[in-house]
Design a protein around this motif. Structure first.
Motif, PDB file in Angstrom:
ATOM      1  N   GLU A 116       0.875  27.005  -4.013  1.00 43.04           N
ATOM      2  CA  GLU A 116       0.214  25.692  -4.051  1.00 43.04           C
ATOM      3  C   GLU A 116       1.230  24.694  -3.524  1.00 43.04           C
ATOM      4  O   GLU A 116       2.375  24.677  -3.986  1.00 43.04           O
ATOM      5  N   ILE A 117       0.818  23.912  -2.561  1.00 48.84           N
ATOM      6  CA  ILE A 117       1.775  22.978  -1.964  1.00 48.84           C
ATOM      7  C   ILE A 117       1.221  21.546  -1.954  1.00 48.84           C
ATOM      8  O   ILE A 117       0.024  21.328  -2.125  1.00 48.84           O
ATOM      9  N   GLY A 118       2.119  20.616  -1.685  1.00 44.32           N
ATOM     10  CA  GLY A 118       1.707  19.234  -1.459  1.00 44.32           C
ATOM     11  C   GLY A 118       1.786  18.922   0.024  1.00 44.32           C
ATOM     12  O   GLY A 118       2.375  19.681   0.800  1.00 44.32           O
ATOM     13  N   VAL A 119       1.189  17.811   0.435  1.00 37.51           N
ATOM     14  CA  VAL A 119       1.402  17.316   1.797  1.00 37.51           C
ATOM     15  C   VAL A 119       1.871  15.873   1.701  1.00 37.51           C
ATOM     16  O   VAL A 119       1.400  15.106   0.857  1.00 37.51           O
ATOM     17  N   ARG A 120       2.811  15.545   2.562  1.00 38.25           N
ATOM     18  CA  ARG A 120       3.251  14.145   2.621  1.00 38.25           C
ATOM     19  C   ARG A 120       2.410  13.444   3.688  1.00 38.25           C
ATOM     20  O   ARG A 120       2.289  13.925   4.822  1.00 38.25           O
ATOM     21  N   ILE A 121       1.836  12.340   3.302  1.00 42.25           N
ATOM     22  CA  ILE A 121       0.932  11.612   4.202  1.00 42.25           C
ATOM     23  C   ILE A 121       1.618  10.355   4.723  1.00 42.25           C
ATOM     24  O   ILE A 121       2.305   9.647   3.976  1.00 42.25           O
ATOM     25  N   ASN A 122       1.415  10.091   5.987  1.00 42.39           N
ATOM     26  CA  ASN A 122       1.764   8.782   6.548  1.00 42.39           C
ATOM     27  C   ASN A 122       0.457   7.982   6.584  1.00 42.39           C
ATOM     28  O   ASN A 122      -0.371   8.184   7.471  1.00 42.39           O
ATOM     29  N   PRO A 123       0.257   7.102   5.615  1.00 39.87           N
ATOM     30  CA  PRO A 123      -1.066   6.481   5.475  1.00 39.87           C
ATOM     31  C   PRO A 123      -1.363   5.417   6.531  1.00 39.87           C
ATOM     32  O   PRO A 123      -0.468   4.976   7.248  1.00 39.87           O
ATOM     33  N   ASP A 124      -2.612   5.015   6.536  1.00 38.66           N
ATOM     34  CA  ASP A 124      -3.062   3.977   7.483  1.00 38.66           C
ATOM     35  C   ASP A 124      -2.563   2.583   7.097  1.00 38.66           C
ATOM     36  O   ASP A 124      -2.817   1.630   7.803  1.00 38.66           O
ATOM     37  N   PHE A 125      -1.919   2.476   5.934  1.00 38.37           N
ATOM     38  CA  PHE A 125      -1.428   1.151   5.497  1.00 38.37           C
ATOM     39  C   PHE A 125       0.101   1.180   5.385  1.00 38.37           C
ATOM     40  O   PHE A 125       0.703   2.251   5.250  1.00 38.37           O
ATOM     41  N   SER A 126       0.699   0.005   5.449  1.00 37.28           N
ATOM     42  CA  SER A 126       2.152  -0.089   5.278  1.00 37.28           C
ATOM     43  C   SER A 126       2.451  -0.406   3.811  1.00 37.28           C
ATOM     44  O   SER A 126       1.536  -0.707   3.035  1.00 37.28           O
ATOM     45  N   PHE A 127       3.719  -0.381   3.451  1.00 36.99           N
ATOM     46  CA  PHE A 127       4.093  -0.680   2.064  1.00 36.99           C
ATOM     47  C   PHE A 127       3.608  -2.067   1.666  1.00 36.99           C
ATOM     48  O   PHE A 127       3.189  -2.293   0.530  1.00 36.99           O
ATOM     49  N   TYR A 128       3.641  -2.988   2.620  1.00 35.74           N
ATOM     50  CA  TYR A 128       3.258  -4.369   2.300  1.00 35.74           C
ATOM     51  C   TYR A 128       1.769  -4.627   2.524  1.00 35.74           C
ATOM     52  O   TYR A 128       1.321  -5.774   2.532  1.00 35.74           O
ATOM     53  N   GLY A 129       1.011  -3.563   2.739  1.00 38.97           N
ATOM     54  CA  GLY A 129      -0.443  -3.708   2.758  1.00 38.97           C
ATOM     55  C   GLY A 129      -1.048  -3.921   4.129  1.00 38.97           C
ATOM     56  O   GLY A 129      -2.267  -3.912   4.266  1.00 38.97           O
ATOM     57  N   GLY A 130      -0.222  -4.088   5.150  1.00 38.82           N
ATOM     58  CA  GLY A 130      -0.770  -4.221   6.504  1.00 38.82           C
ATOM     59  C   GLY A 130      -1.112  -2.861   7.081  1.00 38.82           C
ATOM     60  O   GLY A 130      -1.212  -1.874   6.349  1.00 38.82           O
ATOM     61  N   LYS A 131      -1.271  -2.834   8.390  1.00 37.48           N
ATOM     62  CA  LYS A 131      -1.600  -1.564   9.050  1.00 37.48           C
ATOM     63  C   LYS A 131      -0.421  -0.597   8.995  1.00 37.48           C
ATOM     64  O   LYS A 131       0.735  -1.038   9.064  1.00 37.48           O
ATOM     65  N   GLY A 132      -0.716   0.685   8.917  1.00 40.34           N
ATOM     66  CA  GLY A 132       0.345   1.682   8.959  1.00 40.34           C
ATOM     67  C   GLY A 132       0.918   1.777  10.368  1.00 40.34           C
ATOM     68  O   GLY A 132       0.380   1.177  11.298  1.00 40.34           O
ATOM     69  N   GLY A 133       1.978   2.535  10.527  1.00 41.55           N
ATOM     70  CA  GLY A 133       2.591   2.653  11.850  1.00 41.55           C
ATOM     71  C   GLY A 133       3.241   4.009  12.024  1.00 41.55           C
ATOM     72  O   GLY A 133       3.204   4.847  11.128  1.00 41.55           O
ATOM     73  N   PRO A 134       3.851   4.215  13.215  1.00 36.39           N
ATOM     74  CA  PRO A 134       4.469   5.512  13.483  1.00 36.39           C
ATOM     75  C   PRO A 134       5.630   5.789  12.533  1.00 36.39           C
ATOM     76  O   PRO A 134       6.330   4.876  12.105  1.00 36.39           O
ATOM     77  N   SER A 135       5.793   7.038  12.210  1.00 36.42           N
ATOM     78  CA  SER A 135       6.869   7.417  11.295  1.00 36.42           C
ATOM     79  C   SER A 135       7.248   8.863  11.541  1.00 36.42           C
ATOM     80  O   SER A 135       6.406   9.676  11.929  1.00 36.42           O
ATOM     81  N   LYS A 136       8.514   9.165  11.300  1.00 37.93           N
ATOM     82  CA  LYS A 136       8.912  10.577  11.416  1.00 37.93           C
ATOM     83  C   LYS A 136       8.523  11.351  10.155  1.00 37.93           C
ATOM     84  O   LYS A 136       8.667  12.558  10.097  1.00 37.93           O
ATOM     85  N   PHE A 137       8.065  10.643   9.148  1.00 37.62           N
ATOM     86  CA  PHE A 137       7.739  11.296   7.880  1.00 37.62           C
ATOM     87  C   PHE A 137       6.240  11.529   7.730  1.00 37.62           C
ATOM     88  O   PHE A 137       5.441  10.622   7.998  1.00 37.62           O
TER      89      PHE A 137
END
Ligand SMILES: Cc1ncc(COP(=O)(O)O)c(C=O)c1O
Length: 410
Positions: free
Chosen positions: A131-152
């Motif tokens: 059983e594993i987890g997945v790390r998500i790069n969400p559509d939002f940023s930490f400050y609530g705006g749009k998400g962006g590119p990330s190596k994570f």
């Protein structure tokens, strides 16, 4: 600034010319403060912030699990007695060897679609179901705006596009979600908003992927004051808010464990760095105090000086965990001098960039005195290039809650 445990530090300074000392009472205070205020939430200690074994054991003794960023950290958590279901291994770029070593010893969180395929293949070859987890790069940023590119992580939309593929995996089952977007936030409202966005993400992921969710890891974010003007995060308010969100969330998903990761909050304030004055000289009117192991003992202050001196901006960009802000470290001479002097604090390396502070007014330091630097519990020893010039590195000491000082693992 008054320094706690002054006599104990001076006693150690008789033996060591540079050392870290971590105060277990401070670790106890910060970890318990989190536990007291966050109900229904588990904590994972981000070992990367300070893997000194006594520190790790001390944090784990409060019921914290592990946020491991490498196979070696998984093995350290195991050595410290954590059960596999309390160790969460999340990092980019895991190799097949890492995965083979980690399967069965922890919960692995995949950082990319390639990694999901690699875990599927490796688990198949080992004849195990994981059983594993997945790390998500969400559509939002930490400050609530749009998400962006990330190596994570895996982009939210990419993950949802692959829902059918994920359901068809034979050797692994996705049961967990992990997001970490930002560290060292002092604004409680921002962290609250991030948590709120996280629960929306969790709900839509469960709906889109149809997974049997067992854990969510909300990542870190909780900061500590570094500069004198910084304020503490309001952990009481933050905990109250998150506890309520978790209560609401668990009314529809009661069996899901909710974790918050934290490194620096647990241990950042526990550590001091002490360095002896090895020499002192005046050059063209400027007074240099030469200390044992600065850039090569506790890199962050010297790194801050480099960034502040050599970048054009008045305020260099925060780049955790290497640079936080101006004035992040306080310098406290452990002597009784009332007379002050303007000095430049530098180290014993053969490079002129080995400077921590220039022209700072401090109580007059003499050769043989000890200078203490604050905020040395987290991302300190561990990110310092200690082999530079092959000098002896600083030792790490734990001041235990019974008042004894230990060097390692006692
Ligand atoms: C994925 C992840 N989790 C947790 C942390 C811990 O952050 P902090 O020490 O600020 O709590 C980090 C820090 O880099 C991280 O990358």
């Amino acid at each position: 600034m008054e320094i706690k445990n002054r006599d104990i530090i001076l006693e150690q300074a008789k033996e060591y010319s540079s050392f870290y000392i971590y105060d277990e009472n401070v670790i106890n205070e910060y970890t318990e403060r989190l536990k007291k205020n966050f109900r229904g939430i588990g904590f994972l200690y981000s070992i990367k912030t300070n893997p000194f074994i006594n520190v790790v054991k001390s944090v784990f003794s409060h019921g914290f699990g592990a946020d491991a960023a490498s196979l070696n950290e998984v093995l350290l958590a195991e050595k410290c007695g954590l059960a596999p279901d309390m160790v969460y291994y999340s990092a980019p770029g895991k190799t097949e060897r890492d995965i083979m070593g980690a399967l069965g010893k922890c919960v692995i969180t995949a950082d990319s679609l390639n990694e999901i395929a690699l875990i599927e293949k490796t688990a198949g070859e080992m004849g195990v179901k994981a059983e594993i987890g997945v790390r998500i790069n969400p559509d939002f940023s930490f400050y609530g705006g749009k998400g962006g590119p990330s190596k994570f992580g895996i982009e939210e939309y990419q993950l949802f596009d692959r829902a059918e593929y994920l359901k068809g995996l034979k050797n692994i089952k996705i049961t967990g979600l992990h997001v970490h977007l930002h560290s060292q936030e002092l604004n409680t409202d921002c962290i609250n908003m991030y948590y709120k966005n996280m629960f929306s993400l969790i709900n839509r992921t469960v709906e889109k992927l149809g997974i049997d969710l067992k854990f969510v890891n909300l990542g870190s974010g909780i900061g500590i004051p570094y500069a004198r003007e910084d304020c503490e995060v309001n952990v009481e308010a933050l905990g109250k808010n998150l506890s309520k969100m978790v209560e609401d969330f668990k009314s529809s998903m009661p069996l899901v464990s909710v974790f918050v990761e934290t490194g620096r909050y647990c241990v950042g304030k526990s550590g001091l760095y002490a360095a002896k004055v090895l020499d002192k000289k005046v050059s063209f009117g400027k007074t240099y105090v030469i200390l044992a192991n600065t850039l090569n003992g506790f890199m962050r202050p010297a790194m801050a000086h480099i960034l502040e001196k050599y970048t054009d901006d008045e305020k260099p960009a925060e780049s955790e965990p290497f640079y936080t802000c101006k004035g992040a470290f306080q310098y406290i001479p452990l002597n009784n001098n009332t007379e002050t002097e303007k000095v430049t604090l530098c180290g014993n390396l053969c490079t002129s960039t080995d400077i921590m502070e220039e022209d700072i007014e401090l109580a007059k330091l003499e050769v043989g005195d000890t200078l203490v630097i604050t905020n040395a519990g987290s991302y300190a020893a561990v990110i310092t290039p200690m082999q530079f010039a092959s000098l002896n590195p600083p030792v790490q000491l734990m001041l235990k809650s019974d008042g004894s000082v230990t060097c390692a693992d006692k």
